[in-house]
Design a protein around this motif. Sequence first.
Motif, PDB file in Angstrom:
ATOM      1  N   PRO A  50       0.433  -3.227   6.317  1.00  0.00           N
ATOM      2  CA  PRO A  50       0.034  -3.466   4.923  1.00  0.00           C
ATOM      3  C   PRO A  50       0.170  -2.213   4.052  1.00  0.00           C
ATOM      4  O   PRO A  50       0.555  -2.300   2.881  1.00  0.00           O
ATOM      5  N   ALA A  51      -0.155  -1.049   4.629  1.00  0.00           N
ATOM      6  CA  ALA A  51      -0.033   0.190   3.853  1.00  0.00           C
ATOM      7  C   ALA A  51       1.423   0.568   3.638  1.00  0.00           C
ATOM      8  O   ALA A  51       1.815   1.003   2.545  1.00  0.00           O
ATOM      9  N   LEU A  52       2.243   0.412   4.670  1.00  0.00           N
ATOM     10  CA  LEU A  52       3.658   0.785   4.534  1.00  0.00           C
ATOM     11  C   LEU A  52       4.371  -0.108   3.538  1.00  0.00           C
ATOM     12  O   LEU A  52       5.304   0.334   2.860  1.00  0.00           O
ATOM     13  N   ARG A  53       3.951  -1.348   3.438  1.00  0.00           N
ATOM     14  CA  ARG A  53       4.567  -2.251   2.466  1.00  0.00           C
ATOM     15  C   ARG A  53       4.425  -1.708   1.048  1.00  0.00           C
ATOM     16  O   ARG A  53       5.282  -1.916   0.187  1.00  0.00           O
ATOM     17  N   ARG A  54       3.336  -0.978   0.818  1.00  0.00           N
ATOM     18  CA  ARG A  54       3.083  -0.430  -0.519  1.00  0.00           C
ATOM     19  C   ARG A  54       3.860   0.859  -0.783  1.00  0.00           C
ATOM     20  O   ARG A  54       4.126   1.182  -1.939  1.00  0.00           O
ATOM     21  N   VAL A  55       4.179   1.611   0.270  1.00  0.00           N
ATOM     22  CA  VAL A  55       4.771   2.934   0.032  1.00  0.00           C
ATOM     23  C   VAL A  55       6.261   3.010   0.339  1.00  0.00           C
ATOM     24  O   VAL A  55       6.902   4.007  -0.002  1.00  0.00           O
ATOM     25  N   LEU A  56       6.830   1.981   0.953  1.00  0.00           N
ATOM     26  CA  LEU A  56       8.277   1.990   1.162  1.00  0.00           C
ATOM     27  C   LEU A  56       8.990   1.736  -0.153  1.00  0.00           C
ATOM     28  O   LEU A  56       8.622   0.834  -0.913  1.00  0.00           O
TER      29      LEU A  56
END
Length: 342
Positions: free
Chosen positions: A215-221
């Motif tokens: 969920p966090a990586l979805r925001r920062v990729l």
Amino acid sequence: MPYRHRLWIAAVLTLAVAVAAGLGWAAPRVAAEIPAAGALVNGVAVVDEATGRPVLGLSPLTDGTVIDLTRLAGRRLALRTDDHADVALPSTPGEYTVTDDEEAIHYSVTTAPAARAPVSVLFVGNSLLGSYTRATGENTPALVRRLAAAAGRPIDVTEVLHSGYTLRQTWNDGLVASAITAARRYDYVVLQEYSTLVATNPGAATDTLLHTYAPALRRVLKPGGRVVLFKNWALADPAPFPSRAAAKAAIDEHYADLSAALDLPNLLAPIGDEFETVIAGRGTSYLIVADGKHPTDAARYLDAVTLCGIVFQDSPRDLADLYLPAAEAAPLRSVAAAAIGY
């Protein structure tokens, strides 16, 4: 759902790149073959038809990918779906689209050298990435940065590394928080799990990846960004497995499952596969230090050139030797190039 596609190809042309490929040489005792498991990629892959291997960095194909054929000279390339259906990659420069029931992936093909835009990479892991070379005092992300500088490739590297930690512990201690703020965006996020966790407790590794990091990586990729799962090597002591081969088989199986389960564009960095290729000729101690776990200086170099090839979507064959003699560095680069499809 997993990052998978059933394809229709909007434009199909036969690829025949005319420029001959420059092939690196391998010194004696360094094998050239990479196990097929090292090339597993989730989603749509750009593959070399001669070897059947995905070209990592370009694979999985993401929206906005630019396929620079000048970096893939002498190759016949295809697009491969998860069900191994291959369709020829267009050789004419232009914009193309791959579609499925859910989305369209827009990509372009060029025969002119593409502009070298800065690449932003986040590394999250422990001492397998974070330990330092005896020769220069650099860890693997620092080596990636120096290789990029020597090649004239702009890169922004962020490190979140803590010795002995699992990815869950790194998260729970709040170490990742400053790297995944709304102000940060990455082209690649490299995740390196604890050395034995994926092989021995895949459920825990999967839970951490899917429910904590994803969920966090979805925001920062960035758009078109990819997660790189650092597929680690089998340790010198294979326990609880009966042999290193058995440990390697468990690593292969469970990393493939992780990749398939992750609902983000992702690829497996075939580090452990490369280790086995080199170890077959040079022995375990050439890449693993006396503690049976950590990388030698040669291994850190191998890791770094592999990751450089992935994030810059280019062959590592011509990267700098750094602290290794040319006769030692060049064969390692050749092993890395073969493993990632160049």
